[in-house]
Scaffold this motif. Structure first.
Motif, PDB file in Angstrom:
ATOM      1  N   TYR A 211       0.656  -1.421   0.121  1.00 50.26           N
ATOM      2  CA  TYR A 211      -0.036   0.081   0.016  1.00 50.26           C
ATOM      3  C   TYR A 211       0.716   1.238   0.119  1.00 50.26           C
ATOM      4  O   TYR A 211       0.307   2.293  -0.472  1.00 50.26           O
ATOM      5  N   ASP A 212       1.960   1.198   0.418  1.00 45.87           N
ATOM      6  CA  ASP A 212       2.858   2.167   0.516  1.00 45.87           C
ATOM      7  C   ASP A 212       3.808   2.574  -0.891  1.00 45.87           C
ATOM      8  O   ASP A 212       4.545   3.462  -1.010  1.00 45.87           O
ATOM      9  N   GLU A 213       3.656   1.530  -1.869  1.00 46.47           N
ATOM     10  CA  GLU A 213       4.282   1.632  -3.091  1.00 46.47           C
ATOM     11  C   GLU A 213       3.602   2.066  -4.419  1.00 46.47           C
ATOM     12  O   GLU A 213       3.903   1.701  -5.503  1.00 46.47           O
ATOM     13  N   TYR A 214       2.584   2.923  -4.031  1.00 39.17           N
ATOM     14  CA  TYR A 214       1.689   3.323  -5.195  1.00 39.17           C
ATOM     15  C   TYR A 214       2.595   4.197  -6.227  1.00 39.17           C
ATOM     16  O   TYR A 214       2.116   4.308  -7.307  1.00 39.17           O
ATOM     17  N   VAL A 215       3.386   4.893  -5.623  1.00 41.65           N
ATOM     18  CA  VAL A 215       4.260   6.092  -6.544  1.00 41.65           C
ATOM     19  C   VAL A 215       5.106   4.946  -7.532  1.00 41.65           C
ATOM     20  O   VAL A 215       5.159   5.168  -8.761  1.00 41.65           O
ATOM     21  N   TRP A 216       5.650   4.128  -7.073  1.00 41.92           N
ATOM     22  CA  TRP A 216       6.755   3.321  -7.850  1.00 41.92           C
ATOM     23  C   TRP A 216       5.865   2.482  -8.916  1.00 41.92           C
ATOM     24  O   TRP A 216       6.175   2.137  -9.939  1.00 41.92           O
ATOM     25  N   ALA A 217       4.753   1.870  -8.312  1.00 43.99           N
ATOM     26  CA  ALA A 217       3.706   1.120  -9.232  1.00 43.99           C
ATOM     27  C   ALA A 217       3.192   2.101 -10.344  1.00 43.99           C
ATOM     28  O   ALA A 217       3.312   1.865 -11.502  1.00 43.99           O
ATOM     29  N   ALA A 218       2.842   3.247 -10.158  1.00 44.40           N
ATOM     30  CA  ALA A 218       2.368   4.115 -11.152  1.00 44.40           C
ATOM     31  C   ALA A 218       3.707   4.636 -12.163  1.00 44.40           C
ATOM     32  O   ALA A 218       3.277   4.687 -13.306  1.00 44.40           O
ATOM     33  N   VAL A 219       4.915   4.834 -11.694  1.00 42.72           N
ATOM     34  CA  VAL A 219       5.989   4.947 -12.372  1.00 42.72           C
ATOM     35  C   VAL A 219       6.093   3.848 -13.452  1.00 42.72           C
ATOM     36  O   VAL A 219       6.451   4.045 -14.590  1.00 42.72           O
ATOM     37  N   SER A 220       5.987   2.556 -13.070  1.00 44.00           N
ATOM     38  CA  SER A 220       6.371   1.331 -13.658  1.00 44.00           C
ATOM     39  C   SER A 220       5.178   1.336 -14.914  1.00 44.00           C
ATOM     40  O   SER A 220       5.520   0.855 -16.091  1.00 44.00           O
ATOM     41  N   LEU A 221       4.024   1.376 -14.622  1.00 43.16           N
ATOM     42  CA  LEU A 221       2.889   1.439 -15.364  1.00 43.16           C
ATOM     43  C   LEU A 221       3.010   2.403 -16.459  1.00 43.16           C
ATOM     44  O   LEU A 221       2.782   2.564 -17.634  1.00 43.16           O
ATOM     45  N   TYR A 222       3.502   3.794 -15.821  1.00 45.60           N
ATOM     46  CA  TYR A 222       3.619   4.969 -16.760  1.00 45.60           C
ATOM     47  C   TYR A 222       4.603   4.680 -17.880  1.00 45.60           C
ATOM     48  O   TYR A 222       4.568   5.254 -19.211  1.00 45.60           O
ATOM     49  N   LEU A 223       5.643   4.077 -17.588  1.00 47.11           N
ATOM     50  CA  LEU A 223       6.769   3.832 -18.395  1.00 47.11           C
ATOM     51  C   LEU A 223       6.360   2.770 -19.423  1.00 47.11           C
ATOM     52  O   LEU A 223       6.703   2.759 -20.595  1.00 47.11           O
ATOM     53  N   ASP A 224       5.588   1.882 -18.968  1.00 43.52           N
ATOM     54  CA  ASP A 224       4.829   1.028 -19.793  1.00 43.52           C
ATOM     55  C   ASP A 224       4.301   1.621 -21.312  1.00 43.52           C
ATOM     56  O   ASP A 224       4.519   1.195 -22.302  1.00 43.52           O
ATOM     57  N   VAL A 225       3.185   2.449 -20.728  1.00 41.94           N
ATOM     58  CA  VAL A 225       2.395   3.153 -21.719  1.00 41.94           C
ATOM     59  C   VAL A 225       3.158   3.904 -22.523  1.00 41.94           C
ATOM     60  O   VAL A 225       2.893   4.064 -23.773  1.00 41.94           O
ATOM     61  N   ILE A 226       4.151   4.699 -22.112  1.00 45.79           N
ATOM     62  CA  ILE A 226       4.898   5.766 -22.902  1.00 45.79           C
ATOM     63  C   ILE A 226       5.727   4.994 -23.700  1.00 45.79           C
ATOM     64  O   ILE A 226       5.568   5.651 -24.840  1.00 45.79           O
ATOM     65  N   ASN A 227       6.377   3.979 -23.155  1.00 46.90           N
ATOM     66  CA  ASN A 227       7.008   3.235 -24.356  1.00 46.90           C
ATOM     67  C   ASN A 227       6.286   2.579 -25.627  1.00 46.90           C
ATOM     68  O   ASN A 227       6.827   2.323 -26.616  1.00 46.90           O
ATOM     69  N   LEU A 228       5.180   2.101 -24.892  1.00 44.85           N
ATOM     70  CA  LEU A 228       4.280   1.614 -25.944  1.00 44.85           C
ATOM     71  C   LEU A 228       3.955   2.491 -27.131  1.00 44.85           C
ATOM     72  O   LEU A 228       4.106   2.297 -28.347  1.00 44.85           O
ATOM     73  N   PHE A 229       3.557   3.802 -26.658  1.00 48.48           N
ATOM     74  CA  PHE A 229       3.005   4.923 -27.422  1.00 48.48           C
ATOM     75  C   PHE A 229       4.255   5.058 -28.650  1.00 48.48           C
ATOM     76  O   PHE A 229       4.149   5.226 -29.650  1.00 48.48           O
ATOM     77  N   LEU A 230       5.595   5.195 -28.004  1.00 53.66           N
ATOM     78  CA  LEU A 230       6.695   5.713 -28.816  1.00 53.66           C
ATOM     79  C   LEU A 230       6.998   4.395 -29.738  1.00 53.66           C
ATOM     80  O   LEU A 230       7.273   4.751 -30.907  1.00 53.66           O
ATOM     81  N   SER A 231       6.913   3.344 -29.395  1.00 54.87           N
ATOM     82  CA  SER A 231       7.096   2.106 -30.244  1.00 54.87           C
ATOM     83  C   SER A 231       6.022   2.133 -31.372  1.00 54.87           C
ATOM     84  O   SER A 231       6.268   1.810 -32.384  1.00 54.87           O
ATOM     85  N   LEU A 232       4.717   2.219 -30.901  1.00 53.91           N
ATOM     86  CA  LEU A 232       3.780   2.369 -32.231  1.00 53.91           C
ATOM     87  C   LEU A 232       3.908   3.637 -32.933  1.00 53.91           C
ATOM     88  O   LEU A 232       3.585   3.575 -34.209  1.00 53.91           O
ATOM     89  N   LEU A 233       4.460   4.732 -32.255  1.00 55.21           N
ATOM     90  CA  LEU A 233       4.726   6.016 -33.282  1.00 55.21           C
ATOM     91  C   LEU A 233       5.759   5.597 -33.963  1.00 55.21           C
ATOM     92  O   LEU A 233       5.673   5.852 -35.412  1.00 55.21           O
ATOM     93  N   ARG A 234       6.925   4.951 -33.815  1.00 53.68           N
ATOM     94  CA  ARG A 234       8.040   4.481 -34.536  1.00 53.68           C
ATOM     95  C   ARG A 234       7.576   3.619 -35.710  1.00 53.68           C
ATOM     96  O   ARG A 234       8.002   3.792 -37.051  1.00 53.68           O
ATOM     97  N   VAL A 235       6.457   2.720 -35.750  1.00 53.20           N
ATOM     98  CA  VAL A 235       6.288   1.809 -36.790  1.00 53.20           C
ATOM     99  C   VAL A 235       5.380   2.522 -37.594  1.00 53.20           C
ATOM    100  O   VAL A 235       5.488   2.546 -38.778  1.00 53.20           O
ATOM    101  N   LEU A 236       4.235   3.459 -37.172  1.00 51.20           N
ATOM    102  CA  LEU A 236       3.319   4.157 -37.880  1.00 51.20           C
ATOM    103  C   LEU A 236       4.315   5.256 -38.583  1.00 51.20           C
ATOM    104  O   LEU A 236       4.165   5.488 -39.979  1.00 51.20           O
ATOM    105  N   ARG A 237       5.285   5.945 -38.079  1.00 49.33           N
ATOM    106  CA  ARG A 237       6.024   6.902 -38.538  1.00 49.33           C
ATOM    107  C   ARG A 237       6.893   6.402 -39.725  1.00 49.33           C
ATOM    108  O   ARG A 237       7.208   6.777 -40.843  1.00 49.33           O
ATOM    109  N   ALA A 238       7.449   5.168 -39.751  1.00 54.36           N
ATOM    110  CA  ALA A 238       8.286   4.530 -40.619  1.00 54.36           C
ATOM    111  C   ALA A 238       7.382   4.093 -42.074  1.00 54.36           C
ATOM    112  O   ALA A 238       7.700   4.206 -42.979  1.00 54.36           O
ATOM    113  N   ALA A 239       6.020   3.667 -41.597  1.00 57.27           N
ATOM    114  CA  ALA A 239       5.227   3.205 -42.841  1.00 57.27           C
ATOM    115  C   ALA A 239       4.574   4.226 -43.382  1.00 57.27           C
ATOM    116  O   ALA A 239       4.409   4.358 -44.516  1.00 57.27           O
ATOM    117  N   ASP A 240       4.485   5.802 -42.748  1.00 60.16           N
ATOM    118  CA  ASP A 240       4.066   6.721 -43.430  1.00 60.16           C
ATOM    119  C   ASP A 240       4.973   7.245 -44.284  1.00 60.16           C
ATOM    120  O   ASP A 240       4.528   7.729 -45.239  1.00 60.16           O
TER     121      ASP A 240
END
Length: 241
Positions: A211-240
Motif C-alpha cells: 500500500y505504500d508503493e503506489y508511486v513506484w507502481a504508477a511509475v512502472s505502468l507509466y513507463l510501459d504506456v509511454i514506451n508502447l506509445f513511442l514504439s507504435l509511433l515508430r512503426v507508424l512513422r516508418a510506414a507513413d
C-alpha cells in the motif's frame, strides 16, 4: 493511509480479485484506484507538455538549433534516469515522492514532445488511439485472467531479457542505421515487449505491490504506456514515410 475507514476483520463487500486472496479486496481496490489516478494525471501532464512543444515551434527549434538548447535537451533526456534513483529510495516518503514523480514526468514529457514535434499529426493521433485501445484491453484482460487464477509473474525475466535486446538493437541502429524496414521491425517488437510489461505490472498491482508503493507502481505502468506509445509511433512513422 488506505486502511482508514475499513474494518480489516470484517473484510470488505467486494469479491476477491484473485483466488486465495487473503487481504481485504476493498483495500486493494483503494490502492488500485490511487495508482490509476496518479497514472491518469501523469498521462494528462505528458499530453499537455507534448502538445506545448509541438504547437510552439520555437521550443523544438530552440532545442535543436542552439548549443544551449541541445545541452538542455540532453539534460532532460538524462534527468529521468537521475531522478529514478532518489525516487526509488523515497518512493514511500510523502510528499518527496510526489515532487520527484512530477520532475520525472515533466522530463519524460519533453522527450515525448520532441519526438512528436517532428511527426505528422495523423501519425500521432493513430499512435495515441492504438495505445489507448491496447492499454485498456490488456488491463481488462489482466484483471479477468487474475480473477480466474492466472499469474503472470513468470514474465519478468523474459521481458527484462527482451528489453536488453531492444537496447542493444537501438545502439546498433545509432551507429549502423538499418533503414525503414528495421525501424518497423524494432517498433513492432518493442510494442509486443511493452504490451507484455503492461500485463506484468498490472498483475503486480493486483497482487504484489504494497500500500505504500503506489508511486513506484504508477511509475512502472507509466513507463510501459509511454514506451508502447513511442514504439507504435515508430512503426507508424516508418510506414507513413
Amino acid at each position: 493511509m488506505l486502511g482508514k475507514g475499513y474494518d480489516l476483520e470484517a473484510g470488505g463487500a467486494s469479491e476477491p480479485l484473485y483466488p486465495g486472496m487473503v487481504e481485504s479486496p476493498d483495500l486493494r481496490w483503494a490502492l488500485i484506484h490511487k495508482i490509476y489516478v496518479i497514472l491518469s494525471v501523469q498521462i494528462a501532464m505528458t499530453a499537455a507538455v507534448a502538445a506545448f512543444v509541438v504547437k510552439v515551434r520555437g521550443v523544438s527549434e530552440f532545442f535543436v538549433s542552439s548549443k544551449a538548447g541541445l545541452a538542455l535537451y540532453i539534460f532532460l533526456l538524462v534527468l529521468p534516469l537521475i531522478v529514478l534513483c532518489p525516487l526509488r529510495y523515497y518512493h514511500q516518503k510523502h510528499p518527496v515522492n510526489l515532487l520527484l514523480l512530477g520532475v520525472f514526468t515533466v522530463a519524460i514529457s519533453f522527450a515525448v514532445g520532441m519526438t512528436c514535434a517532428y511527426t505528422s499529426g495523423k501519425v500521432i493521433f493513430e499512435a495515441a488511439i492504438l495505445t489507448a485501445v491496447v492499454v485498456i484491453s490488456l488491463t481488462a484482460y489482466t484483471f479477468w485472467a487474475a480473477k480466474r487464477g492466472h499469474d503472470f509473474n513468470f514474465l519478468g525475466p523474459f521481458l527484462f531479457s527482451a528489453v536488453m535486446v531492444l537496447i542493444l538493437f537501438s545502439l546498433i541502429q545509432v551507429f549502423f542505421p538499418l533503414g525503414k524496414i528495421s525501424e518497423m521491425i524494432y517498433g513492432g517488437l518493442a510494442s509486443l515487449v511493452f504490451s507484455g510489461y503492461i500485463i506484468y505490472d498490472t498483475d503486480n498491482i493486483i497482487k504484489r505491490y504494497t500500500y505504500d508503493e503506489y508511486v513506484w507502481a504508477a511509475v512502472s505502468l507509466y513507463l510501459d504506456v509511454i514506451n508502447l506509445f513511442l514504439s507504435l509511433l515508430r512503426v507508424l512513422r516508418a510506414a507513413d514515410n
